[in-house]
Design an enzyme around this catalytic site. Structure first.
Site, short mmCIF file in Angstrom:
data_model
loop_
_atom_site.label_atom_id
_atom_site.label_comp_id
_atom_site.label_asym_id
_atom_site.label_seq_id
_atom_site.Cartn_x
_atom_site.Cartn_y
_atom_site.Cartn_z
N GLY A 19 0.84 -1.21 0.00
CA GLY A 19 0.00 0.00 0.00
C GLY A 19 0.86 1.24 0.00
O GLY A 19 2.06 1.18 -0.31
N ASN A 20 0.27 2.37 0.33
CA ASN A 20 1.05 3.61 0.45
C ASN A 20 0.40 4.52 1.49
O ASN A 20 -0.60 4.16 2.10
CB ASN A 20 1.19 4.30 -0.92
CG ASN A 20 -0.16 4.64 -1.51
OD1 ASN A 20 -0.89 5.46 -0.97
ND2 ASN A 20 -0.51 3.99 -2.61
N TYR A 21 0.99 5.70 1.67
CA TYR A 21 0.58 6.56 2.79
C TYR A 21 -0.62 7.47 2.50
O TYR A 21 -0.96 8.30 3.33
CB TYR A 21 1.76 7.45 3.20
CG TYR A 21 2.95 6.69 3.72
CD1 TYR A 21 2.85 5.92 4.87
CD2 TYR A 21 4.18 6.77 3.07
CE1 TYR A 21 3.95 5.23 5.35
CE2 TYR A 21 5.28 6.07 3.55
CZ TYR A 21 5.16 5.30 4.69
OH TYR A 21 6.24 4.62 5.17
#
Ligand code: PMT
Length: 401
Positions: free
Chosen positions: A209-211
């Site tokens: 995923g990412n932020y």
């Protein structure tokens, strides 16, 4: 003079901040509004109806019947008369009654009958404001489309310091002015927006995923809806809520799911704003079972490319449709952004760089540069994501005309 001739119901409840209601009335009347005060019995303990009726030039309403001549005070008529209802100060008790329809005083019956937009300016002690019960009630009000004017931090009546002070009268009046000044320049337009991250499954407990928090995309959705658009918001996994009734939200998890929904919605849209931080790759095969740690050696995940949603929409974009992309960069910002603008057939791209403090993921602010397909470049200072969303929408509107 956006408040000129506007009919405003001012609801006042039992808080020490009730004295500020006098300044609110004075400010509204100065700007040409007509103000009708409805006060709760507890409110009258903090400020006298005489002060309020003198400032508003209208008798103050508090009871269902006038004590003097038995006249029925019609909350229904009042609700229909209003262009807006403002409840300032709003105590935890009144907020709770509004959220749950407890119509035991004239202010709440008026609120329940009111067809106009409602603004709520809470005022209370910091712990009362932070309590999950108050927060949940405020969430209910937001879900009804009511606008909450957040209290500020500072010294409270209890001499404690924290969040709970009612916003200052001039700021509250500004919120109303902005509301009436708001352009409805996206009326009848359908806008597709992607927001948040995507999660690419590794096994039942892990993902890539990412932020991204979704804040930028959700701010865009709210601004577009407020300006009259019908919004389809395709949201990756985020913990944000949507408030405006004109936002149709579709929650997805992976880039593949986001791609499907976006491809379906785009042909019927006038514009698309691709704000999601989409994973470019996913594990080729997600494991059915939790992957166990090997006793020794490395582990390799084989990744395959995800569809590029923006590029896929760009390939089917028809005459008149407008596409807005984002570029999140860490180096050679302008060059990378211009490359994406062309490759994805965008009308303009919103560049944000992780090198700028307060820009990009998770924060409430952003600092952007808009680059358009004619080579125009406009840089903006650091602003709240809501203001940034307005700047982006202003540019979009010029292309949709
Ligand atoms: O959500 P927040 O915490 O508020 O953070 C906001 C943000 C930083 C996520 C947002 O401002 C932002 O920059 N979004 C785009 C992030 C990104 O993935 O940029 P990119 O440069 O990798 O992608 C370029 C464009 O192609 C973007 O419009 C992206 O949505 C789109 N794209 C990318 C890959 C892919 N497979 N499909 C896409 O549609």
């Amino acid at each position: 003079m956006t408040l000129k001739d506007k009919h405003i119901i001012l609801g006042i409840t039992g808080s020490i901040a009730a004295y500020k209601a006098a300044y609110i009335i004075r400010g509204l009347v100065k700007k040409g509004a007509e103000v009708q005060v409805v006060i709760t019995p507890a409110g009258k303990e903090f400020i006298t109806p005489l002060t309020l009726s003198t400032l508003s030039s209208h008798p103050v309403i508090s009871e269902f019947f006038s004590n003097r001549d038995g006249t029925w005070n019609s909350h229904v008529d009042l609700g229909l008369w209003a262009d807006a209802m403002l409840i300032a100060p709003a105590t935890a008790s009144t907020i709770g009654k509004m959220a749950n329809g407890i119509a035991d005083n004239m202010l709440i019956t008026t609120y329940l009958s009111c067809k106009a937009p409602v603004f709520v300016a809470p005022a209370m002690d910091l712990d009362m404001f932070a309590h999950p019960s108050t927060q949940q009630n405020l969430e209910h009000l937001r879900s009804f489309g009511n606008r909450i004017i957040e209290p500020t931090e500072g010294e409270l009546a209890s001499h404690l310091v924290g969040k709970g002070r009612m916003e200052e009268p001039d700021k509250i009046i500004e919120v109303l002015e902005d509301f009436f000044a708001a352009r409805k320049d996206l009326e009848k337009k359908k806008i597709l927006i992607t927001a948040g991250p995507t999660y690419e499954k590794i096994d039942p407990v892990r993902f890539i995923g990412n932020y991204s928090s979704g804040k930028m995309g959700f701010a865009l959705a709210e601004v577009c809806a407020e300006r009259g658009a019908e919004v389809t918001l395709v949201a990756g996994p985020v913990s944000l809520k949507t408030h405006h009734p004109a936002i149709k939200r579709i929650d997805v998890e992976s880039a593949g799911e986001m791609y499907q929904v976006a491809m379906e919605a785009f042909p019927g849209s006038d514009a698309a704003i691709l704000c999601a931080a989409v994973a470019d790759y996913r594990p080729e095969n997600a494991s059915e079972q939790k992957i166990k740690r090997e006793t020794k050696g490395d582990m390799t995940l084989h990744l395959v490319p995800n569809p590029d949603i923006a590029a896929s929409l760009g390939a089917i974009k028809r005459e008149g449709q407008v596409m807005v992309g984002f570029a999140l960069e860490t180096n050679n910002e302008a060059t990378h952004a211009e490359g994406k603008l062309k490759r994805k057939n965008l009308d303009f791209i919103v560049l944000n760089s992780l090198r700028d403090q307060g820009a990009g993921f998770r924060c409430d602010t952003n600092k952007i540069t808009i680059i358009d397909d004619a080579g125009g470049v406009t840089s903006y200072p650091l602003k709240s994501k809501r203001e940034v969303a307005s700047d982006i929408v202003n540019k979009l509107v010029t292309l949709l005309r």
